[in-house]
Design an enzyme around this catalytic site. Structure first.
Site, PDB file in Angstrom:
ATOM      1  N   HIS A 152      31.659   4.075  61.579  1.00  0.00           N
ATOM      2  CA  HIS A 152      30.142   3.889  61.034  1.00  0.00           C
ATOM      3  C   HIS A 152      29.486   5.322  61.119  1.00  0.00           C
ATOM      4  O   HIS A 152      29.912   6.417  60.839  1.00  0.00           O
ATOM      5  CB  HIS A 152      29.481   2.751  61.632  1.00  0.00           C
ATOM      6  CG  HIS A 152      28.332   1.951  61.374  1.00  0.00           C
ATOM      7  ND1 HIS A 152      27.645   2.593  60.068  1.00  0.00           N
ATOM      8  CD2 HIS A 152      27.332   1.342  61.807  1.00  0.00           C
ATOM      9  CE1 HIS A 152      26.627   2.074  59.881  1.00  0.00           C
ATOM     10  NE2 HIS A 152      26.322   1.100  61.015  1.00  0.00           N
ATOM     11  N   HIS A 162      33.793   4.266  51.476  1.00  0.00           N
ATOM     12  CA  HIS A 162      32.717   3.511  51.790  1.00  0.00           C
ATOM     13  C   HIS A 162      32.993   2.084  51.326  1.00  0.00           C
ATOM     14  O   HIS A 162      33.796   2.054  50.435  1.00  0.00           O
ATOM     15  CB  HIS A 162      31.396   4.058  51.181  1.00  0.00           C
ATOM     16  CG  HIS A 162      30.187   3.531  51.814  1.00  0.00           C
ATOM     17  ND1 HIS A 162      29.683   2.286  51.652  1.00  0.00           N
ATOM     18  CD2 HIS A 162      29.458   4.193  52.853  1.00  0.00           C
ATOM     19  CE1 HIS A 162      28.608   2.108  52.362  1.00  0.00           C
ATOM     20  NE2 HIS A 162      28.373   3.042  53.073  1.00  0.00           N
ATOM     21  N   ASP A 165      27.782  10.939  55.639  1.00  0.00           N
ATOM     22  CA  ASP A 165      28.037  11.462  56.778  1.00  0.00           C
ATOM     23  C   ASP A 165      29.036  12.867  56.561  1.00  0.00           C
ATOM     24  O   ASP A 165      29.109  13.660  57.341  1.00  0.00           O
ATOM     25  CB  ASP A 165      28.988  10.749  57.809  1.00  0.00           C
ATOM     26  CG  ASP A 165      28.027   9.748  58.333  1.00  0.00           C
ATOM     27  OD1 ASP A 165      26.649   9.872  58.735  1.00  0.00           O
ATOM     28  OD2 ASP A 165      28.882   8.626  58.556  1.00  0.00           O
TER      29      ASP A 165
END
Ligand code: ACO
Length: 451
Positions: free
Chosen positions: A290, A329, A385
């Site tokens: 995450h 994702h 990210d």
């Protein structure tokens, strides 16, 4: 969204607006092959209710059918009006506003107001919101003492999670979760104090004295002040870096029912106070699958070391030797719209800080991955990210503080999700079912008789 049909009553001539599904109910017809029975299951907003399956039984004693969905791959746990994502098209909107417009035209605190309250603020509402958050940035001196107890090499996310949980003991009034005024006060406290705790954790690590908040500065300007102020009388944040951080915070404000938002809702559903619920959400965010991925991306790029090693690294990923961190994702099967904006922000930051050499490795990795059958077939694209860590590193943040930055920004989303859950009459304590496949009843065996 429910559509209305206009129905005219021929007896009176009156017209009525009636939700379409009442006039023309949409059903899923299920035939149970075990019994041959047929069940019409109503469809609302593209979903069936899992509890409607319980009527499907083979005998009156049967518990009834359940749905099995580990990791919530196809289960909506709530109705929400906060964030919209179309993962196939790469669309993200907060309260209907496209993320691209918010990143360009808004500020983090304005977006936080929007996410928490549902509408963009008026000028005076925004001033009041900013004032109240700014005046809740200070920490009780005992929190400082509490944080002094951590080892100097303690991970900042561990410090953040524990300290936010500890806030619950400082603000017992936060248990009044049904009181809207109390909820708003806790929102000011949480959004206000997160950067202060994060900055204290950072300075504690370095053995530097803590810097108190400066109310003259913006939310992100003050955060940079609390992190980086040294002997100067007044810290002046670099406006480009201050804005870049603000944009990064906007991009991270909410992301519907992700692992940490779900944790916030789940803990909140037991009617625990928002500080302990947020501590749980921080813990969920900490994990490398995450929010912890941004930290892992930097480690991965560092290990690759140079552009020419990229093909070899990709080969290893495809052989199952590890994942390409910052890629893939659960929801996006297209380029994450946040990653696009972050890539643009990187250029502005590098003009001030100088180019981060890891960027070249990241660009090469992305180029090769996006042309590779393995990634194309699985629809794996860079996520939020992938580039954020490269910017954070260039701005002077240590690698293990990246997820803390994510947590600060996500606090507004967690509050919005928590509040929406509390106000939703359909919500109860979250408690999934299980499919028990363990041993049937058996008798206890004394230890001396066990093989
Ligand atoms: N690198 C290589 N292969 C991958 C990656 C990756 N980053 N992500 C998924 N895959 C592969 C899987 O091996 C699997 O392949 P298979 O079908 O041959 O078994 C397939 O793609 C599907 O992957 P799942 O793990 O089933 O997808 P899921 O939706 O469960 O996982 C996740 C999503 C956790 C984000 C995953 O893509 C991942 O681990 N990415 C790397 C970590 C990361 O960047 N996380 C940040 C997400 S954004 C956020 O939380 C803020």
């Amino acid at each position: 969204m429910s559509e209305n049909l206009t129905v005219t009553d021929s007896r009176t001539g009156k017209q009525y607006q009636i939700p379409k599904e009442i006039v023309l109910p949409e059903n899923l017809t299920v035939i149970d092959s075990r019994t041959g029975k047929e069940y019409p299951i109503p469809i609302t907003n593209g979903t069936i209710k899992a509890v409607d399956l319980r009527q499907i039984k083979v005998s009156p004693e049967d518990f009834g059918l359940m749905s099995y969905d580990p990791a919530f791959m196809n289960t909506a746990s709530c109705e929400s009006r906060i964030t919209f994502i179309d993962g196939d098209k790469g669309i993200l909107r907060y309260r209907g506003f496209p993320i691209e417009q918010l990143a360009e035209k808004s500020s983090y605190l304005e977006v936080a107001y929007l996410v928490v309250n549902g509408e963009l603020p008026t000028k005076s509402q925004l001033e009041e919101w900013k004032h109240n958050i700014t005046h809740h940035t200070m920490l009780h001196e005992n929190i400082k003492k509490f944080m002094e107890g951590f080892h100097s090499d303690a991970h900042p996310m561990g410090m953040l999670a524990s300290t936010v949980a500890a806030l619950s003991t400082f603000y017992p009034d936060s248990r009044n979760i049904q009181d809207p005024e109390s909820r708003t006060l806790q929102a000011y406290r949480l959004i206000g104090k997160m950067p202060t705790i994060a900055a204290y954790a950072y300075r504690h690590r370095l053995g530097l004295p803590y810097v108190y908040p400066d109310n003259d500065l913006s939310y992100t300007g003050n955060f940079l002040n609390m992190l980086f102020k040294m002997t100067e009388l007044k810290y002046k944040p670099n406006p480009v870096l201050e804005r870049a951080l603000d944009v990064l915070f906007i991009l991270h404000a909410d992301h519907e029912q992700n692992c940490s938002a779900n944790t916030m809702r789940c803990i909140g559903s037991s009617q625990a106070d928002p500080f302990v619920a947020a501590a749980g959400a921080i813990a969920a965010l900490y994990g490398p699958l995450h929010g912890g991925a941004n930290e892992q991306v930097l480690r991965m790029l560092g290990e690759i070391g140079s552009k020419d090693k990229v093909p070899e690294f990709i080969k290893g990923v495809k052989a199952g030797e590890g994942r390409l961190m910052g890629f893939g994702h659960r929801i996006y099967k297209n380029y994450d719209p946040r990653a696009k904006i972050i890539k643009e922000t990187a250029d502005q930051v590098f003009e001030v800080t100088g180019r981060n050499p890891l960027l070249d490795i990241a660009l090469e990795l992305e180029r090769i991955a996006l042309e590779d059958e393995y990634f194309i077939k699985r629809k794996l694209y860079p996520n939020v990210d992938y580039y954020s860590g490269i910017i954070y590193q260039a701005m002077g943040f240590p690698t293990d503080a990246f997820t803390v930055l994510f947590a600060i920004a996500r606090t507004s989303g967690w509050i919005a999700q928590w509040q929406e859950m509390l106000l939703d009459p359909a919500q109860k304590i979250a408690r999934p079912r299980q499919v028990y496949l363990g041993a049937d009843k058996r008798d206890f065996v004394p230890i001396e008789k066990r093989g």
